[in-house]
Enzyme design. Structure first.
Site, PDB file in Angstrom:
ATOM      1  N   SER A   1      -9.827  -0.552   6.978  1.00 32.33           N
ATOM      2  CA  SER A   1      -9.224  -0.288   5.666  1.00 32.33           C
ATOM      3  C   SER A   1      -8.626  -1.516   4.988  1.00 32.33           C
ATOM      4  O   SER A   1      -8.353  -1.486   3.791  1.00 32.33           O
ATOM      5  CB  SER A   1      -8.150   0.793   5.777  1.00 32.33           C
ATOM      6  OG  SER A   1      -8.764   2.055   5.822  1.00 32.33           O
TER       7      SER A   1
ATOM      8  N   SER B   1      -9.706   1.760   2.926  1.00 34.33           N
ATOM      9  CA  SER B   1      -8.910   2.551   2.007  1.00 34.33           C
ATOM     10  C   SER B   1      -7.879   1.738   1.213  1.00 34.33           C
ATOM     11  O   SER B   1      -7.388   2.197   0.190  1.00 34.33           O
ATOM     12  CB  SER B   1      -8.165   3.642   2.778  1.00 34.33           C
ATOM     13  OG  SER B   1      -7.258   3.065   3.700  1.00 34.33           O
TER      14      SER B   1
ATOM     15  N   LYS C   1       0.854  -1.203   0.000  1.00 28.41           N
ATOM     16  CA  LYS C   1       0.000   0.000   0.000  1.00 28.41           C
ATOM     17  C   LYS C   1       0.884   1.245   0.000  1.00 28.41           C
ATOM     18  O   LYS C   1       1.913   1.279   0.691  1.00 28.41           O
ATOM     19  CB  LYS C   1      -0.893  -0.021   1.240  1.00 28.41           C
ATOM     20  CG  LYS C   1      -1.961   1.063   1.289  1.00 28.41           C
ATOM     21  CD  LYS C   1      -2.829   0.909   2.549  1.00 28.41           C
ATOM     22  CE  LYS C   1      -3.928   1.955   2.635  1.00 28.41           C
ATOM     23  NZ  LYS C   1      -4.747   1.777   3.857  1.00 28.41           N
TER      24      LYS C   1
END
Lengths: 458, 471
Positions: free
Chosen positions: B164, B140, B65
């Site tokens: 997330s 996210s 990420k």
């Protein structure tokens, strides 16, 4: 009533190997190339986290707290908080500062309110707009007093004593800029003014004297004192209002989720207590008691530990009062003048004893001893290798004094007669003449001895 | 690989092909590093040739990420603020992955600074759900979920502050795991809310998540909240954990839940009853998870974002006046949701409002922790849906932030309490996957993983068959 009330906040850098929240070295941060003693943590790079509070810094802060007679907080964990404000020297735009790690101490008749541990910001140069983060993260203790200080002189005395304690504990940095002071000053119950940016112990007296005078003048002229923050201008010796907005700064303090609270056990406190040496105030008292030196001499001598230890060694060989007077008056003055300490002056106890023995045996005057000391410092030669030594001390051996005495006795027969009639003053006159003749190198007592001997005989 | 049946380089080339095929449509990545990946694969193949010891992740292609630092790669957090920022160091988890011979293929898309639940709040691109490209990936960590779901990577790392990892895992039909707070070092993870953030794995199956957990977890002196954490073999524990677990469900978990989601999750829990014991537990305070979570997060986030002033790294604004320069750079480079959170967080921590808001929300957080502690006296695990709804259409929840926040109602609890939570595909509603979530006691991450594996064993096969028949 125009009573002056002063409260102080001192920020003192601690001596530790590593910074407070990372492993960057602290040694030589002033001299190092800018931004070379940094890592993602102390520059607050995205994603970096504090490593947890440096144990050595906690120990040092506890030691200082104990020496100030504070009660260390052991009953509960001490939170590390974030104090938020935007400033280029602060890489996170918040500063980590602990809740009090100790409270309720006393020094020089001034109550210590609390002691905190916090991180130093970097150094921001307003002129160039550049920031050096080498200093960022160096541990600081913040020592906050109650408003118990009654005059700028009292503040100076308090700080002298504080500095002496720091010197004894050897846990704080001593180089320039390692101590920064903020002062709160109010007079006769009028509004309080905060003076910031006092960056030396020396500056305190100037800053506070100016600020107290400024406020007194305003009061005399019936002008209201504004509650404000003023900056000390060291060059001008004045304080300058910052004209900040009315609203007080809101630092939005809250506990830093990244840093587990500091815990200090009673056991650890006891352990640290044992490491604290005899402190300057106790030592001074003992010197007065054991060596019958004056209080002023004892105070000055005990300001630095190595100096006090040196005195004690010397006092075993030399009359302590003589040693104290010489060390406080002459030695200290000459060292300070050269910005030296005993340890890096090339002198040691043995050399000082050698010199003072001459004074003690009346072979040289204290004035001459000072001259010799100056030469020892400046020429870095042993006492006996100094040409002046030979000239001064050698004077006895070669019968120079005797010679001069004979000469004077011959020349001033009237004075000799007067003395024999019982006029003591005449003897002083003769001594003076011999001294003149020997260019002040002969000790008056030695001359006196010779004169008496000759006069009796004659 | 050892037998020489395949090579790291060969495997990487397969993945590269998938990426070339699919990335254009899915937008999983913000940065790809084929060159670096090939170099690493070459090193691993060299190790194989020389019969050197291989790491646990040897040859596996891993996506990271883009709020986790990989040295020499951009780390943008999907924000204009950090568009030109290249990380000068490796996050601890990245170091560990490289040590175990994982191949890092690139950095994945996210909502800006992880502020969002659907991966549409990236400043650069909108990731698309591989199951239905009209729909959101969840967020996210949407890019990481997509990378694994579409086969562009074997494993991926995400970060989970309030769901997330789990939300996109559920929406994209993969495994996602949020470890106990403090189990995995956050060093190198950009802050959203420091007392909530955890890094965790995405994988196709529970074994993969356990394997990555084994590698990335453990004490790290550079993140002091990991203190006292032990290294554990999660892959081995997956099989060793007690077979019959007590699993609690609360009626509060299904309030406000879409009927179809409720139905499939309840079905899978019923199926779990064949192997485990299912109990009802009351969790009334869990209803308030969203306000408790968001107020805490706003406060911490506003503090974390202070460092982005445009003076040290990232975006820069030429202004003579310092105050203007900082204000301008923040105004022009941060997105609307990020600004909203900073402002609200600043507001509730100001002197005048702190007691009314922030102090209260801390107390509420404590109450919720206590409620969950009590529940865990009766059960080993809690089971719930991951999200109250199915993945929505892109753009659907853009107008009302509160609607977006409510999507996190079932995932935020685990972060509020610091407990481990994992998501595994339970079933499909139509063609859209639905994940079931398990939460466990602090430090009992292996039980959560074991329950997830149960789901795979009990339902996985029929589900795949069913899905295959349908599509």
């Amino acid at each position: 009533m125009m009573n002056t009330i002063i409260g102080l906040e001192q920020h003192v850098q601690l001596k530790t190997n590593a910074k407070l929240f990372c492993e960057c070295p602290t040694e030589g941060y002033l001299e190092a190339e800018p931004n070379t003693l940094v890592c993602p943590v102390c520059v607050s790079h995205p994603g970096s986290k504090p490593y947890g509070v440096n144990e050595e810094a906690v120990r040092n802060a506890v030691k200082i707290s104990l020496a100030l007679g504070c009660k260390v907080v052991t009953e509960k964990p001490i939170l590390v908080q974030r104090k938020h404000y935007f400033y280029p020297d602060l890489p996170s735009n918040y500063q980590r500062t602990s809740k009090p790690i100790a409270k309720d101490g006393m020094l020089s008749g001034v109550r210590i309110r609390e002691v905190h541990l916090e991180e130093d910001p970097g150094r921001y140069d307003l002129r160039t707009g550049k920031v050096d983060y080498n200093r960022s993260g160096i541990p600081l203790v913040e020592i906050i007093t109650e408003p118990d200080i009654k005059s700028p002189e009292h503040a100076r005395k308090f700080l002298d004593e504080l500095q002496a304690i720091m010197n004894y504990l050897n846990v704080a940095r001593e180089e320039a800029g390692s101590t920064r002071i903020d002062a709160n000053v109010s007079i006769g119950g009028h509004n309080r003014v905060e003076v910031k940016n006092i960056n030396s112990f020396k500056g305190v007296l100037t800053a506070l004297t100016y600020e107290a005078m400024r406020q007194k003048n305003l009061i005399k002229n019936n002008i209201e004192i504004i509650q404000e923050t003023r900056h000390f201008d060291e060059g001008q010796g004045t304080t300058i209002g910052l004209r900040l907005k009315e609203t007080a700064a809101d630092y939005r303090y809250f506990p830093d989720p990244d840093v587990p609270p500091i815990t200090i056990s009673e056991k650890k406190v006891k352990e640290i207590k044992k490491e604290i040496p005899e402190l300057p105030a106790e030592k001074a008292k003992r010197f007065v008691r054991d060596y019958t030196v004056s209080e002023t001499d004892a105070f000055v001598i005990t300001q630095e530990k190595e100096f006090a230890d040196g005195f004690e060694k010397i006092a075993h060989k030399i009359q302590p009062r003589l040693a104290a007077r010489f060390m406080r008056g002459v030695l200290k003055k000459q060292l300070n003048y050269r910005g030296l300490k005993l340890s890096n002056s090339g002198l040691n106890e043995k050399k000082i004893i050698e010199l003072l023995e001459l004074v003690e045996k009346k072979r040289i005057t204290p004035k001459v001893a000072e001259k010799l000391l100056v030469l020892m410092l400046d020429e870095q030669k042993p006492l006996k290798k100094l040409p002046l030594y030979e000239e001064l001390v050698g004077i006895e051996k070669e019968g120079i004094v005797e010679e001069a005495v004979e000469k004077v006795l011959k020349e001033y027969e009237k004075a000799v007669k007067d003395f024999k009639k019982g006029e003591e003053k005449a003897l002083h006159f003769l001594i003076g003449k011999v001294m003149h003749l020997t260019k002040g190198k002969a000790h008056p007592e030695i001359i006196h001895k010779h004169l008496k001997k000759r006069l009796k005989a004659g | 690989m050892r037998k020489g049946e395949c090579s790291a380089s060969g495997h990487l080339e397969e993945k590269t092909k998938v990426i070339e095929q699919k990335e254009g449509q899915l937008n999983a990545f913000l940065h790809l590093d084929f060159e670096g990946a090939r170099k690493k694969a070459g090193e691993i193949d060299e190790k194989i040739r020389k019969k050197k010891k291989l790491g646990k992740l040897a040859g596996l292609v891993i996506a990271i990420k883009d709020n986790i630092c990989v040295e020499g790669m951009p780390c943008t957090a999907a924000s204009k603020m950090l568009e030109n920022y290249v990380a000068p160091y490796n996050a601890t988890v990245v170091e560990k992955i490289l040590q175990e011979d994982g191949i890092i293929i690139g950095k994945t898309n996210l909502d800006e600074f992880a502020c969002g639940s659907d991966c549409t709040k990236s400043a650069f691109k909108i990731s698309r759900n591989p199951v239905d490209t009209e729909r959101v990936t969840g967020g996210s960590s949407g890019g990481s979920a997509v990378a694994v779901a579409s086969g562009m990577a074997d494993l991926a790392l995400g970060s989970d502050t309030g769901g997330s990892i789990r939300c996109p895992a559920s929406f994209c039909g993969v495994v996602g795991f949020k470890p106990t707070y403090g189990l995995v070092s956050r060093y190198g993870l950009l802050d959203l809310a420091m007392s909530f953030d955890q890094i965790g794995p995405f994988s196709k199956d529970t074994y993969g998540a356990a394997l990555l957990m084994e590698v990335i977890s453990g004490e790290d002196p550079r993140d002091s909240v990991t203190k006292g954490t032990k290294d554990r073999d999660y892959t081995r524990l997956l099989d060793k954990t007690k077979k019959k677990l007590k699993i609690g469900i609360a009626k509060e978990f299904f309030e406000g839940c879409d009927k179809e989601v409720e139905k499939v999750v309840k079905e899978i829990i019923e199926k779990l009853g064949e192997r485990h014991e299912i109990l009802e537990v009351p969790l009334p305070i869990s209803r308030y998870s969203v306000p408790i979570y968001f107020l805490n997060v706003f406060a911490e986030f506003s503090s974390a974002m202070q460092k982005y002033d445009g003076l040290k790294y990232g975006a820069f604004w030429e202004e003579l006046n310092l105050v203007d320069a900082v204000s301008e750079v923040r105004d022009r480079t941060l997105g609307k949701e990020v600004k909203r959170r900073i402002l609200l967080g600043t507001y509730i921590t100001m002197k005048e409002f702190k007691d009314a808001w922030y102090t209260k929300t801390l107390k509420a957080r404590d109450l919720m922790r206590k409620e969950f502690d009590n529940a865990f006296k009766k059960v080993d695990l809690l089971a719930s849906p991951t999200n109250p709804s199915l993945p929505w259409k892109i753009g659907e929840k853009n107008e009302d932030p509160v609607q977006m926040y409510l999507a996190d109602t079932l995932t935020t609890t685990a972060n509020i309490c610091g407990i481990p939570a994992g998501v595994v595909k339970a079933a499909f509603c139509g063609k859209l996957p639905v994940g079931v979530q398990f939460m466990g006691r602090i430090g009992e991450d292996e039980k959560v993983l074991a329950a997830m594996k149960s789901v795979e064993e009990l339902a996985g096969r029929d589900m795949d068959d069913e899905h295959n028949n349908r599509s």
